[in-house]
Design a protein around this motif. Structure first.
Motif, PDB file in Angstrom:
ATOM      1  N   ILE A 104       0.838  -1.211   0.000  1.00  0.00           N
ATOM      2  CA  ILE A 104       0.000   0.000   0.000  1.00  0.00           C
ATOM      3  C   ILE A 104       0.872   1.260   0.000  1.00  0.00           C
ATOM      4  O   ILE A 104       0.601   2.226  -0.725  1.00  0.00           O
ATOM      5  N   LEU A 105       1.951   1.237   0.812  1.00  0.00           N
ATOM      6  CA  LEU A 105       2.850   2.393   0.862  1.00  0.00           C
ATOM      7  C   LEU A 105       3.546   2.627  -0.478  1.00  0.00           C
ATOM      8  O   LEU A 105       3.705   3.767  -0.915  1.00  0.00           O
TER       9      LEU A 105
ATOM     10  N   THR B 138       0.957   4.045  -2.825  1.00  0.00           N
ATOM     11  CA  THR B 138       0.685   5.432  -2.408  1.00  0.00           C
ATOM     12  C   THR B 138       1.829   6.358  -2.805  1.00  0.00           C
ATOM     13  O   THR B 138       1.607   7.492  -3.281  1.00  0.00           O
ATOM     14  N   ASN B 139       3.056   5.884  -2.632  1.00  0.00           N
ATOM     15  CA  ASN B 139       4.223   6.703  -2.984  1.00  0.00           C
ATOM     16  C   ASN B 139       4.255   7.016  -4.472  1.00  0.00           C
ATOM     17  O   ASN B 139       4.513   8.154  -4.886  1.00  0.00           O
TER      18      ASN B 139
ATOM     19  N   ILE C 225       1.669   7.075  -6.502  1.00  0.00           N
ATOM     20  CA  ILE C 225       0.549   7.984  -6.798  1.00  0.00           C
ATOM     21  C   ILE C 225       0.902   9.417  -6.385  1.00  0.00           C
ATOM     22  O   ILE C 225       0.609  10.384  -7.111  1.00  0.00           O
ATOM     23  N   LEU C 226       1.554   9.572  -5.196  1.00  0.00           N
ATOM     24  CA  LEU C 226       1.925  10.905  -4.735  1.00  0.00           C
ATOM     25  C   LEU C 226       2.932  11.569  -5.675  1.00  0.00           C
ATOM     26  O   LEU C 226       2.828  12.776  -5.967  1.00  0.00           O
TER      27      LEU C 226
ATOM     28  N   THR D 270       1.041  12.534  -8.813  1.00  0.00           N
ATOM     29  CA  THR D 270       0.169  13.676  -8.508  1.00  0.00           C
ATOM     30  C   THR D 270       0.981  14.958  -8.394  1.00  0.00           C
ATOM     31  O   THR D 270       0.574  16.031  -8.873  1.00  0.00           O
TER      32      THR D 270
ATOM     33  N   ALA E 155       5.225  12.836  -0.580  1.00  0.00           N
ATOM     34  CA  ALA E 155       5.840  11.774  -1.374  1.00  0.00           C
ATOM     35  C   ALA E 155       7.229  11.434  -0.850  1.00  0.00           C
ATOM     36  O   ALA E 155       7.605  10.258  -0.752  1.00  0.00           O
TER      37      ALA E 155
ATOM     38  N   VAL F 256       6.929   9.446   2.515  1.00  0.00           N
ATOM     39  CA  VAL F 256       6.566   8.044   2.286  1.00  0.00           C
ATOM     40  C   VAL F 256       7.775   7.264   1.769  1.00  0.00           C
ATOM     41  O   VAL F 256       8.013   6.103   2.156  1.00  0.00           O
TER      42      VAL F 256
END
Length: 502
Positions: A8-9, A12-13, A15-16, A19, A41, A44
């Motif tokens: 998940i991390l 998420t990283n 995606i950040l 983004t 970002a 993470v």
């Protein structure tokens, strides 16, 4: 559980980071939001490095990481080179406009102004955010011509204090600054923006003084025979047009040019002395003289000009081969200009002079005396102009062509004088004929030494209607009414006879 959290991390990283890139590209002015996402970002990433520190250490010591590092460093160096090239291109841009009417290019007048504007010019754009892109398109055209042009976009809705401080009453508004000089442009159009840049770039305002004490025509009245349209155009070009009266003894040394336009009342000895002192100070003189049908009423002014080598005749120019149809040759169309003179550089059009006289030089006055505008060789100066029907050139009485409709002379003290043989060609009645006005505005620009304003590609003037002279009408008539129909009839008969033989 640990592997699920790690996955998940990682997602998420990724995606950040994506983004963050999108935000910096799309809404770069939202600084705090972009920095916050970028920091998240990075945080993470640090958390992931702590969780996988043993694996990362082993990977760090491997040959694969070394190859990856080399690749990243190579990409970084290539990016630096590309960035440097991009920066140089940004600072020294080149534009190629392939449209037929140069729709995406600035007028030559604007280019001249930008070329002669030395030093940094700043433009603050007060507008709503949704209008930034539209304004930016225009400003980028200016930056293409002037690398040291800096513009700042200010969202008027989020900066009410700045709006109030700069007295912004409508949006968009452009505030142009150069040093301590400030000018406003309330419209995002080339005309207003160029004038604002010119205003802050000029060392001083150019004063154009028009004498109203010797002519019955006004530069402020709106009648057909008045000159208010010309005055407005000069003011758009940022000339300060002032009304003065020589007869009252008003001081004129503050004027950059004195205009005597269509004088009908002669100047007395005191006024001529004022005129002489004005020219001795290196100032400019612009005069327009019309033919006088009821006798010469300005002999003193003619004598004054004659002493400077310029003789203004009291005759009527007749040009039967190049004239406005129906004028009996009394509205000549001039097509011959002094192309080497700055006033007529790159001019390939024509100008017409309704009821013009003629001007000659008293002998050879040197290279600084120039015949600016000439009539055709078939024209002449008619001495008896009360009846124009069936007039012919009378040798010994009339002045042979080609005739001069405008002349200029420069003096050793820097002074300049230009004399026109007609004034009504720039009256309110002829505002649609832009060439006439372009010539006179260019003349004012040259005579006041505002050479950066000399252009025939003016922003404020529209294209003029087409003139068709009598010879041209004859050619059109013969080809359209006689020659082409006769050719078609002959062609039809030939086809008919040939088909009959088959």
């Amino acid at each position: 559980m640990k592997s699920v959290l790690s996955t998940i991390l990682i997602i998420t990283n990724i995606i950040l980071y994506l983004t963050s890139i999108v935000l910096w590209l799309s809404i770069s002015d939202e600084i705090y939001l972009n920095i916050g996402v970028s920091l998240a970002a990075v945080v993470v990433t640090l958390v992931l490095l702590i969780i996988y520190r043993k694996s990362f250490k082993a990977y760090y010591m491997s040959s694969q990481f070394k190859m990856l590092s080399d690749a990243i460093i190579s990409c970084f160096l290539i990016s630096c080179i590309v960035g440097l090239v991009n920066y140089l291109a940004f600072k020294n841009p080149i534009q190629i406009d392939l449209t037929e009417k140069r729709l995406h290019s600035l007028k030559s007048q604007t280019v001249n102004v930008l070329k002669n504007s030395k030093g940094l010019v700043e433009i603050d754009v007060y507008a709503r955010k949704e209008n930034f892109q539209r304004v930016n398109i225009l400003l980028e055209l200016y930056r293409l011509r002037k690398a040291d042009l800096k513009f700042n976009f200010i969202d008027a809705e989020t900066s009410p204090s700045l709006v109030q401080k700069n007295d912004i009453t409508q949006l968009p508004t452009l505030i142009v600054r150069k040093g301590d000089k400030v000018a406003k442009s309330l419209k995002t159009r080339e005309l207003e923006l160029t004038n604002a840049i010119l205003k802050v770039s000029r060392e001083k305002e150019t004063s154009v003084c028009v004498d109203s004490s010797h002519s019955k025509f006004s530069w402020y009245a709106e009648g057909r025979n008045q000159y208010s349209a010309l005055r407005r155009l000069l003011e758009i070009e940022l000339f300060k047009v002032e009304d003065i009266k020589l007869v009252s003894g008003e001081p004129i040394l503050a004027c950059d040019v004195l205009i005597l336009w269509g004088p009908e009342i002669d100047l007395d000895e005191k006024e001529l002395l004022t005129l002489e002192k004005f020219q001795e100070s290196g100032k400019a003189l612009l005069i327009g003289v019309n033919p006088q049908f009821n006798g010469d009423s300005i002999p003193n002014l003619r004598k004054y000009l004659s002493e400077q080598g310029i003789k203004v005749h009291n005759i009527l120019s007749i040009s039967p081969d190049s004239t406005i149809d129906g004028s009996n040759g009394a509205a000549p169309i001039a097509r011959t200009f002094a192309k080497s003179h700055p006033i007529f550089k790159d001019f390939n059009e024509y100008v017409f002079f309704p009821l013009a006289t003629a001007i000659t030089f008293n002998g050879y006055l040197g290279l600084k005396a120039v015949e600016l505008v000439k009539s055709s060789s078939e024209s002449w100066g008619e001495s008896n102009f009360l009846k124009l029907e069936d007039k012919r050139f009378d040798k010994g009485k009339d002045l042979p062509g080609p005739l001069n409709f405008a002349v200029s002379r420069e003096f050793e003290n820097g002074g300049r004088v230009v004399v026109f043989s007609n004034t009504s060609f720039v009256s309110n009645a002829y505002t649609k004929f832009s060439n006439n006005f372009k010539v006179l505005i260019n003349t004012v620009s040259w005579i006041t030494k505002n050479d950066q304003l000399i252009t025939f590609d003016r922003i404020a003037l529209k294209d003029e209607p087409l003139f068709i002279s009598r010879p041209q009408l004859g050619v059109i008539f013969f080809f359209s009414v006689l020659i082409i129909p006769v050719c078609l009839i002959i062609f039809s008969i030939v086809l008919y006879r040939r088909r009959g033989k088959l």
